[in-house]
Design an enzyme around this catalytic site. Structure first.
Site, short mmCIF file in Angstrom:
data_model
loop_
_atom_site.label_atom_id
_atom_site.label_comp_id
_atom_site.label_asym_id
_atom_site.label_seq_id
_atom_site.Cartn_x
_atom_site.Cartn_y
_atom_site.Cartn_z
CG ASP A 39 44.69 93.14 -13.11
OD1 ASP A 39 43.94 93.54 -12.20
OD2 ASP A 39 44.42 92.18 -13.85
CG ASP A 76 40.77 95.00 -9.55
OD1 ASP A 76 40.01 95.61 -10.32
OD2 ASP A 76 40.89 93.77 -9.53
CD GLU A 77 41.19 95.66 -14.97
OE1 GLU A 77 42.08 95.42 -15.82
OE2 GLU A 77 40.14 95.00 -14.90
#
Length: 360
Positions: free
Chosen positions: A15, A109-110
Site C-alpha cells: 500500500d 496504489d495498492e
C-alpha cells in the site's frame, strides 16, 4: 511464511503511503512538509487524497473539501494529475512482476501479491517485501507500507499497522491473539456505520466479536455476519486473482458553479464523453450500458441508464447516448453540481469486432 510448512500461503499487501499527495510533494518541493489535499478546493469538491501533514488535522480522503479547509485553514489544495499517478503505478507494478505473476491490484496504489511460489525462489516473504519497498523508493522516491500473512484479509490488515513506510507480519500462530485485541473499527470490511452498531452492542474488539455464534451474527447482519464470523478467526480462503474483471469505466466532474440549463448540461457532457471514450479505448473494451449520474446542489443523487443493442466505445456514440439520457433529468428546474458518465456491461474489443453504435 518463515517457520511454517511449505503449503502455507505467503501473501503480501503493498500500500503506497498517501499516494496522490506524496507524488505531488515529490514533484513540487514547495509542498513538502506542508498539509496537502489532492482534489477539491476551499469552496467545494471532495478530497481525493491527503498528505500525512493534513491527516494530522483530521483531513482524510472522501471528505468534503469545505470541511477539510475548516479543519486545516492552511491546507493547500492541488489539482489531481491522474496520468502521472497511472504512470507511477505502472512503474510499481513492473517491480511486482519481477517476483510473481499473481498480482491483484485493488487500485492505483495498492495490490495483493501471492509469493508462495515466487520467480526468485526466495524463501521468506519478509525479504521479498523489503526488496520491493526498496526498489519502489529507488525508482519513484516514494515510500510504501507492506503487510504479510497467510491470507488476504490479514495481509491487508497488517499493512496498516506501521504506516507510513512500515512492514508488519501476522504469523499464523499469532493471528488469533492479534485479532482478539484489534478494535472492530480497524477490521478491513467493517465500515464506520457497522463499527458504531457493534460498539452499541458492546462489541469493541475482536475478542468481543468472537464471543458470538455464527447464528447470532447472521441474524444481526445477514450474509455479512458469516464474513465477520470467519475473519475474526483469521479465516479467508480467497485467492489472489491476477486478472480482475472490470465492471465499468467512467468519468465525472464537480463544477465550480452549478449547472442550471439543459444547454449547459450538453456542453458539460462533451469532455466527459471524450474522457470515457479515451479510457475505454485504452483498455480495449466496449460497453453496452451507458449511465448518466447527476448530483444536485442539495447533494441528492439521481441516475439514468440505457442499454444499447451493440457495445461501443466511440466519443460520438457516448455523447449521443448521454444527451438522450439528459432529456430524462428529473427535478425541473434543476441546479446540478456534478455530472458523471460511465459505460457498463463491458466486453473485450476483440470479441465485439468493429461494431457500430445502434440505438434501441
Amino acid at each position: 511464511m518463515e517457520g511454517e510448512k511449505k503449503a502455507m500461503r505467503k501473501i503480501i499487501h503493498i500500500d503506497m503511503d498517501a499516494f496522490f499527495a506524496s507524488v505531488e510533494q515529490r514533484d513540487n518541493p514547495e509542498l513538502r512538509g506542508k498539509p496537502v489535499a489532492v482534489g477539491g478546493n476551499k469552496q467545494r469538491g471532495v478530497v481525493a487524497a491527503a498528505s500525512y501533514e493534513a491527516r494530522a488535522f483530521g483531513v482524510f480522503s472522501a471528505m468534503p473539501s469545505v470541511t477539510a479547509a475548516r479543519k486545516c485553514p492552511d491546507l493547500i489544495f492541488v489539482r489531481p494529475r491522474f496520468e502521472v499517478y497511472k504512470e507511477v503505478s505502472r512503474q510499481i507494478h513492473q517491480i511486482f512482476e519481477e517476483y510473481t505473476d499473481l498480482i491483484e491490484p485493488l487500485s492505483l496504489d495498492e495490490a495483493y501479491l501471492d509469493v508462495t511460489e515466487n520467480k526468485k525462489g526466495m524463501p521468506y516473504a519478509k525479504d521479498i517485501a523489503l526488496e520491493i519497498k526498496e526498489k519502489i523508493f529507488q525508482k519513484t522516491r516514494l515510500t510504501a507500507s507492506a503487510g504479510i500473512s497467510y491470507n488476504k484479509f490479514l495481509a491487508k490488515t497488517a499493512s496498516d499497522v506501521k504506516k507510513p513506510n512500515g512492514l508488519y507480519i501476522i504469523y499464523p500462530h499469532k493471528a488469533e491473539a492479534f485479532l482478539e485485541q484489534l478494535p472492530v473499527k480497524k477490521f478491513y470490511g467493517i465500515g464506520k456505520v457497522t463499527a458504531e452498531k457493534l460498539n452499541g452492542m458492546g462489541i469493541f474488539t475482536g475478542k468481543d466479536l468472537k464471543s458470538y455464534s455464527r447464528e447470532h451474527l447472521h441474524r444481526w447482519f445477514g450474509k455479512s455476519g458469516e464474513f465477520y464470523y470467519r475473519i475474526v478467526r483469521g479465516e479467508d480462503e480467497r485467492q489472489v486473482h491476477a486478472h480482475r474483471t472490470r465492471k465499468s469505466i467512467g468519468a465525472e466532474r464537480t463544477y465550480a458553479e452549478n449547472i442550471e440549463t439543459k444547454e449547459a448540461v450538453y456542453e458539460a457532457l462533451v469532455p466527459l464523453a471524450q474522457e470515457v471514450s479515451r479510457r475505454t479505448q485504452k483498455s480495449r473494451l466496449k460497453g453496452k450500458t451507458l449511465t448518466l449520474k447527476i448530483k444536485f446542489h442539495d447533494f441528492e443523487i439521481a441516475s439514468r441508464s440505457k442499454t444499447f443493442v451493440q457495445a461501443f466505445d466511440d466519443e460520438a456514440g457516448i455523447l449521443l447516448g448521454a444527451k438522450e439520457l439528459a432529456q430524462q433529468i428529473p427535478r425541473q428546474p434543476f441546479s446540478i453540481r456534478l455530472l458523471g458518465l460511465s459505460l457498463h456491461n463491458l466486453s473485450d474489443e476483440a470479441q465485439e469486432g468493429q461494431l457500430r453504435l445502434e440505438l434501441t
